[in-house]
Write an enzyme that holds these catalytic residues in place. Sequence first.
Site, PDB file in Angstrom:
ATOM      1  N   ARG A 245       0.943  -1.175  -0.104  1.00 14.98           N
ATOM      2  CA  ARG A 245      -0.264   0.456  -0.167  1.00 14.98           C
ATOM      3  C   ARG A 245       1.073   1.134  -0.156  1.00 14.98           C
ATOM      4  NH1 ARG A 245      -3.451  -2.250  -1.248  1.00 14.98           N
ATOM      5  NH2 ARG A 245      -5.579  -2.927  -0.542  1.00 14.98           N
ATOM      6  N   GLU A 274      -2.241   7.820  -3.933  1.00 15.07           N
ATOM      7  CA  GLU A 274      -2.324   7.028  -4.912  1.00 15.07           C
ATOM      8  C   GLU A 274      -4.360   7.961  -5.905  1.00 15.07           C
ATOM      9  OE1 GLU A 274      -1.759   3.585  -4.474  1.00 15.07           O
ATOM     10  OE2 GLU A 274      -4.253   2.847  -4.859  1.00 15.07           O
ATOM     11  N   HIS A 292      -1.846   0.576  -9.871  1.00 13.42           N
ATOM     12  CA  HIS A 292      -2.687  -0.593  -8.415  1.00 13.42           C
ATOM     13  C   HIS A 292      -3.286  -1.628  -9.435  1.00 13.42           C
ATOM     14  CE1 HIS A 292      -4.179  -0.360  -3.785  1.00 13.42           C
ATOM     15  NE2 HIS A 292      -3.672  -1.853  -4.458  1.00 13.42           N
TER      16      HIS A 292
HETATM   17  C1  DGY Z   1      -6.637  -5.535  -2.860  1.00 13.55           C
HETATM   18  O1  DGY Z   1      -6.928  -6.095  -2.539  1.00 13.55           O
HETATM   19  O2  DGY Z   1      -5.941  -5.218  -1.693  1.00 13.55           O
HETATM   20  C2  DGY Z   1      -5.768  -5.307  -3.995  1.00 13.55           C
HETATM   21  O3  DGY Z   1      -4.851  -3.902  -3.627  1.00 13.55           O
HETATM   22  C3  DGY Z   1      -6.712  -4.101  -4.267  1.00 13.55           C
HETATM   23  O4  DGY Z   1      -6.944  -2.936  -4.122  1.00 13.55           O
END
Ligand code: DGY
Length: 328
Positions: A245, A274, A292
């Site tokens: 993240r 983002e 992402h």
């Molecule tokens: C998740 O599933 O957490 C991926 O990063 C998609 O947002």
Amino acid sequence: MPNLAAPKPRVLLARRIFPDIAARMAEAFDLDYADDDQPLSPEALRQRLQGKLGLLASGTEQITAELLDACPELRVISLMTVGHNNVDLAACSARGVRVSNAPDVLTETTADFGFALMMAAARRISESEHYLRRGDWKQWRVDLFAGADIHGTTLGILGMGRIGQAIARRGALGFGMKVIYHNRSRLAPEQEAPIGARWVSKEALLREADHLVIVVPYTPASHHLVAEQDLALMKPSATLTNIARGGVVDDVALARALQQGRLAAAGLDVFEREPQVHPDLLACANVVLTPHIASASVPTRRAMCELAERNLLAAFSGRPMPSLLNSF
Ligand code: DGY
């Protein structure tokens, strides 16, 4: 025998998903479908949740205590993502709101992508493609875009959950990499042995890794887990890949390290603000940037939506939710 006269549960589907899955949900629920790729604003989300018992959301919608208080009828939140840092889980549990996410179905796809991003950074694939497209390629050169090897090097994994382990398997079994990892808890010896994985301190991980891949969940404790002083420990020849993240890595410090040659390259799928990407990162040639999409294969994105659908169906038919997050 289902009670056909019973009213269907009122559910908000907050993001555009695959049309056939949305159509199926419209049969099972009294569905309010925000059929748009643009996320609802916090105010629009609050309004559309009035009177709803269920919500199917992504990792973008912010589920706060204030929102829950403003939507007292909400009982179930089903996320189509595995990451759930957008949901205040404690606030949900305190109000008896059940929350589920979408683990497992994306593990292998996300690991494929993390590995691809790491390889693209190490072998300078984006940088060299841009050079070619600009028309700058005039002749073969012995050191033209010479990068780092993957095979036989040391893979460092920060966060050894399901996705971290799947990346470790690719590195150890497919590329002969030595695997070291740092995680709050150590894997069991029988999990470490097949891939030869070794737990090390975070400092040792940063110092020893040729390729660092970051896969830790984002929590207040992992905010800027990789900051200026951590990057300073890494080899100048190393690469860093973040598929966890935004916020786990200090993007500004990373851009500085890349610009100053203190780190060879990076692969980033996630960013602190983002969809905005810090201009200093955009200015770095030695970083591969993607929007992402680590879990974005068609079968996997469908499986994530379907798991979210199954969680809602289970909740409203009195069955256990397959991936409930609360521990009531
Ligand atoms: C998740 O599933 O957490 C991926 O990063 C998609 O947002």
